[in-house]
Design an enzyme around this catalytic site. Structure first.
Site: not given
Ligand code: DOR
Length: 431
Positions: A63-65, A95, A180, A233, A306, A310
């Site tokens: 996830h590179l946001r 996402n 997922h 995962h 994964d 955050h």
């Molecule tokens: O732990 C997770 N974080 N699992 C996911 O499937 C999504 C991901 C996130 O986007 O933070």
């Protein structure tokens, strides 16, 4: 002609089952030769003595946001974290905000990657609009724009008919659906693995059955559609068994497992550390064992991080409130090298799960050191000890369960298309 000679390393290339001391010659960004001793005096020398020389790692799940949550990570910082971890291709999940459910977003990501990332960024587009599970995305247009796979990762497509159609369409465009797999009606508000640990902690549990029931459904849907199901995962022995059985029956199912699900159990959560919270959660020892066995026997194809950054303020809250996810790109290699030291995986099996096998799952031409392949290379010292300090890493976030821990194994040099993009003493070098 730009020439680079990587000298004196232990070359491990699962594509041709090579494991021997050799030199690697790169010409114009591609592998030109691999041989016991290559004489190329005009070439730029990269010393690999004491190191393993492998294809650059391929992460099928990060996830590179960007766009939208650049305070957590962006394509430049995530790509740099990847380069420092030996990753030369990173598949980034949809996402984001806006969701990557439209060719304009896919193109934006690729455009940013060209300008900002030292490594290759391969967008995974959403399977449904807004990840809502209601309307399918325009898959053909997304592939045309550069999407390598489809996923609503972070969410499960709970409507089975929608999942069936998504698999059908993905088959038409020849790309996998990465799922997922969590039955959300069973997950409810679960935040840790359901079992003795959730009871002791007094936290709502997320049962293993949430994963196995969903994987079971998806395997059946892959069977009737002929689509390519890729299970993201994997965290439970039940899911490993279902994938093993489905493959034996000729159903097109592949799977990945994270470094954390291979090496940590739910006992890590006993201190209520939100940096041990992720979805799916850390499981018990029997599930960890089954994931290792599944990787060793080929049921699971890939190790995927994964990587889920955050911000500190988001994680510094009650366990139940914190968003799930941990960093992975900078620590994946040393963490999974432990499995080789413990005799659970051979070096060839480990490197295959980081390179050649994920390349096959997403149909990439990388992940090999054969003549003519793009010269994406990881060079690492498997014995070098270092302490991981998130404040000194490349990710913008700090949410790692390995912060402050001693790591064994360090990436020394990463090359993408024959260019050095990371060196342990010089840092990230490009762009
Ligand atoms: O732990 C997770 N974080 N699992 C996911 O499937 C999504 C991901 C996130 O986007 O933070």
């Amino acid at each position: 002609m730009a020439r680079v000679l990587i000298r004196g390393g232990r070359v491990i290339d699962p594509a041709v089952e090579r494991d021997e001391r050799a030199d690697v010659l790169i010409e114009d960004g591609r592998i030109a030769a691999v041989d016991a001793s290559i004489d190329a005096r005009d070439a730029e020398m990269v010393d690999a003595s004491g190191c393993w020389v492998t294809p650059g790692f391929i992460d099928l799940h990060a996830h590179l946001r960007e766009p939208g949550q650049e305070y957590k990570e962006d394509i430049a910082s995530g790509g740099s974290a990847g380069a420092a971890g030996g990753f030369t291709s990173i598949c980034c999940m949809a996402n984001t905000d806006p969701v990557n459910d439209d060719p304009s977003v896919t193109e934006y990501i690729l455009d940013r990657a060209r300008n900002e990332s030292p490594v290759k960024i391969l967008p995974v587009a959403a399977a449904t609009k807004g990840l809502k599970g209601e309307i399918m995305t325009e898959m053909a247009a997304l592939v045309e724009a550069g999407a390598v796979a489809f996923s609503d990762d972070g969410r499960t497509i709970m409507d089975s008919d929608m999942q069936r159609r998504v698999l059908e369409y993905s088959k038409m465009v020849g790309r996998p659906i990465s799922v997922h797999a969590e039955d959300l009606s069973l997950v409810r508000d679960g935040v840790v693995n359901e079992g003795p640990v959730s009871t002791k902690l007094g936290l709502p549990g997320n049962p293993a059955a949430a994963e196995t029931i969903n994987v079971s459904r998806d395997v059946h849907l892959a069977e009737i559609t002929g689509g390519h199901l890729h299970v993201g995962h994997v965290s439970t022995g039940g899911a490993v068994a279902l994938i093993r059985e489905a493959r034996a029956r000729g159903i097109h199912v592949t799977g990945e497992v994270t470094p954390h699900h291979l090496t940590l159990t739910d006992a890590e959560t006993m201190g209520y550390d939100t940096n041990t919270k992720m979805a799916p959660p850390l499981r018990g020892p029997a599930d960890v064992e089954a994931c290792i066995v599944g990787l060793a026997d080929g049921t699971l194809d890939a190790i995927a991080t994964d990587h889920a950054p955050h911000a500190v303020h988001e994680k510094e809250v009650e366990f139940t409130e914190a968003p799930p996810g941990v960093l992975g790109l900078e620590t994946a290699l040393p963490v999974v090298l432990q499995l080789v030291r413990d005799g659970r995986l051979t070096p060839m099996q480990l490197i295959a799960a980081l390179t050649f096998r994920p390349a096959k799952v997403f149909q990439l031409e990388t992940g090999r050191l054969t003549r003519g392949a793009p010269a994406d290379v990881a060079i690492f010292d498997p014995e070098r000890r270092w302490t991981y300090d998130t404040t000194k890493g490349y990710s913008k976030s700090r949410n790692s369960p390995w912060n402050g821990k001693e790591m064994i194994g360090r990436v020394v040099t990463t090359l993408v298309d024959g260019e050095v993009v990371f060196h342990v003493d010089r840092g990230v070098l490009h762009p």
